[in-house]
Motif scaffolding. Sequence first.
Motif, PDB file in Angstrom:
ATOM      1  N   ILE A  89       0.836  -1.216   0.000  1.00  8.78           N
ATOM      2  CA  ILE A  89       0.000   0.000   0.000  1.00  8.78           C
ATOM      3  C   ILE A  89       0.864   1.257   0.000  1.00  8.78           C
ATOM      4  CG2 ILE A  89      -1.656   1.314   1.372  1.00  8.78           C
ATOM      5  CD1 ILE A  89      -2.876  -1.352   2.277  1.00  8.78           C
ATOM      6  N   LEU A  90       1.942   1.270   0.806  1.00  4.98           N
ATOM      7  CA  LEU A  90       2.805   2.458   0.873  1.00  4.98           C
ATOM      8  C   LEU A  90       3.507   2.717  -0.468  1.00  4.98           C
ATOM      9  CD1 LEU A  90       4.425   2.016   4.411  1.00  4.98           C
ATOM     10  CD2 LEU A  90       2.599   3.597   3.732  1.00  4.98           C
ATOM     11  N   THR A 111       2.483   1.730  -3.463  1.00  2.19           N
ATOM     12  CA  THR A 111       1.502   2.172  -4.456  1.00  2.19           C
ATOM     13  C   THR A 111       1.130   3.633  -4.247  1.00  2.19           C
ATOM     14  OG1 THR A 111      -0.265   1.260  -3.052  1.00  2.19           O
ATOM     15  CG2 THR A 111       0.534  -0.115  -4.863  1.00  2.19           C
ATOM     16  N   LEU A 112       1.186   4.092  -3.004  1.00  2.00           N
ATOM     17  CA  LEU A 112       0.941   5.524  -2.761  1.00  2.00           C
ATOM     18  C   LEU A 112       1.980   6.390  -3.469  1.00  2.00           C
ATOM     19  CD1 LEU A 112      -0.112   5.636   1.008  1.00  2.00           C
ATOM     20  CD2 LEU A 112      -1.472   6.433  -0.934  1.00  2.00           C
ATOM     21  N   THR A 113       3.213   5.931  -3.500  1.00  2.00           N
ATOM     22  CA  THR A 113       4.264   6.696  -4.194  1.00  2.00           C
ATOM     23  C   THR A 113       4.108   6.608  -5.707  1.00  2.00           C
ATOM     24  OG1 THR A 113       5.808   4.819  -4.264  1.00  2.00           O
ATOM     25  CG2 THR A 113       5.847   6.212  -2.300  1.00  2.00           C
ATOM     26  N   ASP A 127       0.979   6.017  -7.457  1.00  4.08           N
ATOM     27  CA  ASP A 127      -0.222   6.756  -7.868  1.00  4.08           C
ATOM     28  C   ASP A 127      -1.193   6.803  -6.702  1.00  4.08           C
ATOM     29  OD1 ASP A 127      -2.677   7.644  -9.019  1.00  4.08           O
ATOM     30  OD2 ASP A 127      -1.937   7.042 -10.988  1.00  4.08           O
ATOM     31  N   PRO A 128      -1.235   7.899  -5.945  1.00  2.00           N
ATOM     32  CA  PRO A 128      -2.107   7.999  -4.763  1.00  2.00           C
ATOM     33  C   PRO A 128      -3.580   7.792  -5.075  1.00  2.00           C
ATOM     34  CG  PRO A 128      -0.505   9.776  -4.794  1.00  2.00           C
ATOM     35  CD  PRO A 128      -0.404   9.095  -6.124  1.00  2.00           C
ATOM     36  N   THR A 158      -4.332   4.159  -5.393  1.00  3.35           N
ATOM     37  CA  THR A 158      -4.200   3.526  -4.063  1.00  3.35           C
ATOM     38  C   THR A 158      -5.441   3.761  -3.228  1.00  3.35           C
ATOM     39  OG1 THR A 158      -1.818   3.887  -4.147  1.00  3.35           O
ATOM     40  CG2 THR A 158      -2.778   3.389  -1.995  1.00  3.35           C
ATOM     41  N   LEU A 159      -6.007   4.948  -3.305  1.00  2.00           N
ATOM     42  CA  LEU A 159      -7.226   5.250  -2.536  1.00  2.00           C
ATOM     43  C   LEU A 159      -8.391   4.379  -2.981  1.00  2.00           C
ATOM     44  CD1 LEU A 159      -7.037   9.153  -2.321  1.00  2.00           C
ATOM     45  CD2 LEU A 159      -6.663   7.497  -0.488  1.00  2.00           C
ATOM     46  N   VAL A 215      -7.753   1.144  -1.179  1.00  2.00           N
ATOM     47  CA  VAL A 215      -7.929   1.245   0.275  1.00  2.00           C
ATOM     48  C   VAL A 215      -9.398   1.276   0.657  1.00  2.00           C
ATOM     49  CG1 VAL A 215      -7.551   2.786   2.253  1.00  2.00           C
ATOM     50  CG2 VAL A 215      -5.678   2.320   0.662  1.00  2.00           C
ATOM     51  N   THR A 242      -0.614   9.403 -15.661  1.00  2.49           N
ATOM     52  CA  THR A 242       0.268   8.357 -15.149  1.00  2.49           C
ATOM     53  C   THR A 242       0.888   7.615 -16.328  1.00  2.49           C
ATOM     54  OG1 THR A 242       0.425   6.526 -13.577  1.00  2.49           O
ATOM     55  CG2 THR A 242      -1.482   6.542 -15.015  1.00  2.49           C
TER      56      THR A 242
END
Length: 571
Positions: free
Chosen positions: A145-146, A148-150, A152-153, A156-157, A160, A267
């Motif tokens: 998860i961390l 993937t946040l870097t 494409d946030p 990732t949301l 989540v 992206t």
Amino acid sequence: MRMIFRYLRPFVPRMSLGLTIKFIGSVMDLLLPWILSYMIDEVAPSGEMGRIALWGAAMVGAAVMAWVTNILANRMAAWVAQHTTEKIRHDLFEKISGLSCGQVDTYGIPSLEARLTTDTYNVHQMLGMMQRIGIRAPILLIGGILITLTLDPVLTLVLVCTLPFIGILVYSVSKKGVPMYTELQRSVDGMVRTVRETISGIRVIKALSKVDYERERFAGVNEGVSEKETRAGTTMALTNPLMNLFLNVGLTAVIIVGAFRVNAGLTQPGKIIAFLSYFTIILNAMMAMTRIFVSFSRSSASGDRIAEILSAPKDLAVEPAEREDSPYHVEFEKVTFSYNKTDANVEDISFRLKRGETLGIIGATGCGKSTLINLLMRLYDCDSGRIAIDGRPVSSLPEEELHTKFGVVFQNDALFADTLRENIDFGRGLSEAEIEKAAKCAQAMEFISGLPEGFGHMLTSKGTNLSGGQKQRVLVARALAGTPEILVLDDSSSALDYKTDAALRKGLREEYAGITTVIIAQRVSSILHADHILVLDEGRELGYGTHEELLESCEVYREIATSQMGEGRKD
């Protein structure tokens, strides 16, 4: 489970090393999609073969390191789980061995067997899985998860958003699942009990043509266990398809949103490919956590059952008491006892024996004869009254000191799959002379000397390769071999003919004259020459005295003697 985890404390250094290695391996797994994304978006478009080869080698190195570290960590986890379970099983066996007869009656032998086998196996599986997957899965989940946040946030949301549904699912299922597994283990106890009863009574079952009946009885118990296991398994199995549903819905949403973002230039394709790889890692991590959750639910019920035994209070504690000067070796004073604490099994029993005297106890089946022996050996505590040996209450004698005073042949005693010598010696390190003397007195030398291996003859479990009379003589030899202070023979001559029984009693008088003897018998001839005879009926004393005295004063004894020996016959 808290008590079970205490067993892990000695292995904390090894576990810490294994978890560190597992952490490194998990990080290597997380690096692979990131390197792939970087190569697709940055390295490959440059066309520089050196950079491509360098980053390709980095991927190979990360993969090899992840493989090696995971194997090493898994081996260490298996070692810790194995030795922890070994210690738990050892302590559990030791605790079970030290339980009082009352506690064994409460838990039940089938339940104790299941806790020592099935429950410890469930704990072993959980301990291994927690170290192998319990560390790796959360690292992959959180790390994925961390990262993937870097990448494409926004994507990732989208992922989540599925996690709260998964959390609610796990909580709901666990709330129902753990009690189901507890109930399942109780059903397993019942099945073990049924199997034990069937195997123990297989000869009677076959003799009475009740094989079909027992098969149906077992089928009913087995079906009950199967139903409970199916219900618990089905409940826990809900997690897999529902988690797949939530995660795959999230994956579909990620692909759709990602396509729009690539089309809009927000992206890059490499990030989408990496994101899908991380999504697969996250999905596998969630599935692994589901397996941990199922294993923990099952082992939690098993751990509680094990902890219940390990934390059981010490029963029959030694109670300090002053020794009284007494001319008697064994004393019963107004002893009353009840197994269920409702109806007395023996009531107001009193007798006294001097050292070297013999007491015969006779009465109908279930009148409390064996109960008196259990109380004398303090396998149970009497509800009221006093039992003393050499003026000391049995409750004031440490268990080891008390039991070494006795040589006992119980009504349903056991022989083990070992040699005749070891069955008589019973781990006491007795000399050959002591063993032979006891066997001779017990009239066992008659058949032992005729065996090719003699005392080295190997017995099967429960001594099934001996006749009933031979088994009883070996058991008597075992009781005599340690030269006890008090010899207890609980219906130990029922399979002996009158001649052998008489020879046994003669051997006891000549070779072990100083031993105080308590003989429980169904035959008057076995206790005819006893110094005292106690006649019981429904737990109460009907008569007490010598054979001649009881013939005059006790009608019940006179009827038994007349029916067995003939009126007026003395021997």
